[in-house]
Design a protein around this motif. Sequence first.
Motif, mmCIF file in Angstrom:
data_model
loop_
_atom_site.group_PDB
_atom_site.id
_atom_site.type_symbol
_atom_site.label_atom_id
_atom_site.label_comp_id
_atom_site.label_asym_id
_atom_site.label_seq_id
_atom_site.Cartn_x
_atom_site.Cartn_y
_atom_site.Cartn_z
ATOM 1 N N ASP A 63 0.875 -1.168 0.000
ATOM 2 C CA ASP A 63 0.000 0.000 0.000
ATOM 3 C C ASP A 63 0.910 1.215 0.000
ATOM 4 O OD1 ASP A 63 -1.736 2.101 0.414
ATOM 5 O OD2 ASP A 63 -2.850 1.133 2.025
ATOM 6 N N TYR A 64 0.963 1.912 -1.140
ATOM 7 C CA TYR A 64 1.823 3.086 -1.267
ATOM 8 C C TYR A 64 1.178 4.341 -0.670
ATOM 9 C CZ TYR A 64 4.772 0.390 -4.435
ATOM 10 O OH TYR A 64 5.604 -0.560 -4.977
ATOM 11 N N GLY A 65 -0.076 4.230 -0.246
ATOM 12 C CA GLY A 65 -0.797 5.397 0.244
ATOM 13 C C GLY A 65 -1.355 6.192 -0.919
ATOM 14 N N LYS A 66 -2.108 7.235 -0.604
ATOM 15 C CA LYS A 66 -2.687 8.118 -1.616
ATOM 16 C C LYS A 66 -3.499 7.363 -2.666
ATOM 17 C CE LYS A 66 0.845 11.537 -0.862
ATOM 18 N NZ LYS A 66 2.027 12.199 -1.316
ATOM 19 N N GLY A 67 -4.145 6.258 -2.234
ATOM 20 C CA GLY A 67 -5.026 5.524 -3.130
ATOM 21 C C GLY A 67 -4.349 4.604 -4.125
ATOM 22 N N ILE A 68 -3.090 4.232 -3.882
ATOM 23 C CA ILE A 68 -2.344 3.374 -4.808
ATOM 24 C C ILE A 68 -1.894 2.092 -4.094
ATOM 25 C CG2 ILE A 68 -0.310 3.156 -6.298
ATOM 26 C CD1 ILE A 68 -2.278 5.199 -7.348
ATOM 27 N N GLU A 89 1.375 -0.947 -10.365
ATOM 28 C CA GLU A 89 0.554 -0.160 -9.445
ATOM 29 C C GLU A 89 -0.870 -0.074 -9.980
ATOM 30 O OE1 GLU A 89 2.431 3.649 -8.974
ATOM 31 O OE2 GLU A 89 4.145 2.784 -7.906
ATOM 32 N N PRO A 91 -5.057 1.476 -8.760
ATOM 33 C CA PRO A 91 -5.783 2.298 -7.789
ATOM 34 C C PRO A 91 -6.534 1.438 -6.782
ATOM 35 C CG PRO A 91 -6.919 2.290 -9.902
ATOM 36 C CD PRO A 91 -5.636 1.539 -10.104
ATOM 37 N N LYS A 144 -3.101 1.043 4.628
ATOM 38 C CA LYS A 144 -2.768 2.151 5.529
ATOM 39 C C LYS A 144 -3.991 2.738 6.225
ATOM 40 C CE LYS A 144 1.454 3.370 3.128
ATOM 41 N NZ LYS A 144 2.488 3.216 4.092
ATOM 42 N N ASP A 145 -5.163 2.627 5.600
ATOM 43 C CA ASP A 145 -6.375 3.201 6.196
ATOM 44 C C ASP A 145 -7.169 2.190 7.035
ATOM 45 O OD1 ASP A 145 -7.311 1.577 4.173
ATOM 46 O OD2 ASP A 145 -8.584 3.094 3.253
#
Length: 159
Positions: A63-68, A89, A91, A144-145
């Motif tokens: 999970d790269y963050g920022k929806g990726i 990658e 979304p 991450k979320d």
Amino acid sequence: MILQEISDKIRQQFPEAVLETKIEGQIDPFIKISPPYIKDVCHFLRNENDLQFDFLNCLSGVDYGKGILGVVYNISSLALKHKATIKVEVPVAEPKIHSVESIWKTANWHEREAYDLLGIQFTGHPDMRRILLPYDWEGFPLRKDYKVPEFYNGMKIPY
């Protein structure tokens, strides 16, 4: 064979597949592939005589963050003694990637783990279901979320 040569070979066969090749300043240099091409590129990497990537060392979900979300493929050629790191990658809203299980059987377990913990769906996988968590678990703990639930099946989770 060095990573730039491998990237060039992929570009020759699939001109639109390689999104980026990062070599300089990287601890682990990589080739980033466009998601629709990943299965074809991996098949090419395994079967091309000059490449012979016959071993999938590891497949990791990220999970790269920022929806990726991403998948990292560490592959090796045992015969030719070279290696490569391939990245894809997608979304979070549409986390689908073609399975490479038919290319490297080792991917079976790794893809199920990435699905279970991150929610990345591998289309064409023969058994895409949870492998570590209970079948009725909600959410994907490595995102991450992710919020750890207070209860699971009426039992308090001690976190």
